[in-house]
Write an enzyme that holds these catalytic residues in place. Structure first.
Site, PDB file in Angstrom:
ATOM      1  N   GLY A  86       0.628  -1.075  -0.546  1.00 54.41           N
ATOM      2  CA  GLY A  86       0.566   0.058  -0.246  1.00 54.41           C
ATOM      3  C   GLY A  86       1.175   1.431   0.004  1.00 54.41           C
TER       4      GLY A  86
ATOM      5  N   GLN B  66       2.722   9.410   1.488  1.00 52.90           N
ATOM      6  CA  GLN B  66       3.629   9.418   1.544  1.00 52.90           C
ATOM      7  C   GLN B  66       4.512   9.586  -0.248  1.00 52.90           C
ATOM      8  OE1 GLN B  66       2.598   5.314   2.246  1.00 52.90           O
ATOM      9  NE2 GLN B  66       4.810   4.715   3.120  1.00 52.90           N
TER      10      GLN B  66
ATOM     11  N   HIS C 138      -2.240   7.433   6.922  1.00 57.08           N
ATOM     12  CA  HIS C 138      -1.277   7.815   6.257  1.00 57.08           C
ATOM     13  C   HIS C 138      -2.224   9.721   6.385  1.00 57.08           C
ATOM     14  CE1 HIS C 138       2.448   6.111   6.669  1.00 57.08           C
ATOM     15  NE2 HIS C 138       2.197   5.280   5.647  1.00 57.08           N
TER      16      HIS C 138
ATOM     17  N   HIS D 127      -3.803   0.913   7.628  1.00 60.62           N
ATOM     18  CA  HIS D 127      -2.532   1.834   7.739  1.00 60.62           C
ATOM     19  C   HIS D 127      -2.352   2.979   7.111  1.00 60.62           C
ATOM     20  CE1 HIS D 127       2.125   1.115   7.260  1.00 60.62           C
ATOM     21  NE2 HIS D 127       1.996   2.063   6.727  1.00 60.62           N
ATOM     22  N   GLU D 128      -3.006   2.899   5.957  1.00 62.17           N
ATOM     23  CA  GLU D 128      -3.124   3.527   4.903  1.00 62.17           C
ATOM     24  C   GLU D 128      -3.696   4.940   5.541  1.00 62.17           C
ATOM     25  OE1 GLU D 128      -0.808   3.335   3.049  1.00 62.17           O
ATOM     26  OE2 GLU D 128       0.032   1.217   3.334  1.00 62.17           O
TER      27      GLU D 128
ATOM     28  N   CYS E 186       5.850  -0.312   6.254  1.00 64.69           N
ATOM     29  CA  CYS E 186       6.052   0.665   6.128  1.00 64.69           C
ATOM     30  C   CYS E 186       6.972   1.619   5.162  1.00 64.69           C
ATOM     31  CB  CYS E 186       5.870   2.049   7.507  1.00 64.69           C
ATOM     32  SG  CYS E 186       5.031   3.678   6.527  1.00 64.69           S
ATOM     33  N   LEU E 187       7.125   1.586   3.309  1.00 67.27           N
ATOM     34  CA  LEU E 187       7.662   2.406   2.571  1.00 67.27           C
ATOM     35  C   LEU E 187       8.755   3.673   3.298  1.00 67.27           C
ATOM     36  CD1 LEU E 187       5.775   1.831  -1.018  1.00 67.27           C
ATOM     37  CD2 LEU E 187       7.915   0.699   0.697  1.00 67.27           C
TER      38      LEU E 187
HETATM   39 ZN    ZN Z   1       3.070   3.453   6.099  1.00 62.78          ZN
END
Ligand code: ZN
Length: 186
Positions: free
Chosen positions: A46, A51, A141, A137-138, A93-94
């Site tokens: 995701g 991000q 953000h 999670h997303e 997480c990226l």
């Molecule tokens: Zn993340």
């Protein structure tokens, strides 16, 4: 189509609220395409617009596994309208390269959102599935919330963060989650 730069933990853009999308314009469509390219380039499940430095309420997911193929999904202006149960989930997480740690999540969520065609959709993801956890999670953000704000082991995670040259956890950002805590011990 382009691979965008993913912003790492420590940058304040990850702590800001994203703005609602009013129309799925050509610009938003390009953002979505670029976000998929970027997510796949980094082997992510995701990716949320903040991000890549864009403060818009958009995230993309691809929760496919070999055993369970799933379509690509786009969530615009998502809102969780129902949440139940609690689980502990190992996440990465990226924006936190190489950092994986256990966090608290709801086990079932129902999310209302707009798809890439501008159509309102409602989806329920259950059983602490990858999809269910990724949605939470997303969506976080978009509200400046990061997975380490739900951390189980703060000091162990700090060690991992230091090893990867990332800032340690800001204790003031850790969520007070009595509802989840009660379900997890109960
Ligand atoms: Zn993340």
């Amino acid at each position: 189509m382009a691979i965008l730069k993913v912003i790492n933990y420590g940058d304040q853009v990850l702590r800001q609220d994203a703005e609602k999308v009013h129309k799925v314009s050509a610009k938003i469509k390009k953002l979505i395409a670029d976000m998929f390219d970027t997510m796949y380039a980094y082997n992510g499940v995701g990716l949320a617009a903040p991000q890549v430095g864009v403060l818009k309420r958009v995230f993309v997911l691809d929760c496919s596994t070999e055993e369970n193929p799933m379509p690509q999904m786009v969530f615009i202006n998502p809102v969780i309208i129902k949440k139940e149960g609690a689980i502990v989930s190992r996440e990465g997480c990226l924006s936190f390269p190489n950092v994986y740690t256990d966090v608290k999540r709801f086990e079932d969520v129902t999310v209302k959102y707009m798809d890439e065609r501008g159509k309102t959709q409602v989806m329920t993801a259950e059983g602490g599935s990858l999809l269910c956890r990724a949605i939470q999670h997303e969506l976080d953000h978009l509200n400046g919330i990061l997975f380490v704000d739900h951390v189980m082991d703060r000091f162990g995670t700090d060690e991992l963060l230091k090893t990867n040259n990332l800032p340690t956890i800001d204790p003031a950002m850790i969520k007070d989650e009595p509802e989840l805590d009660q379900l997890l011990v109960g």
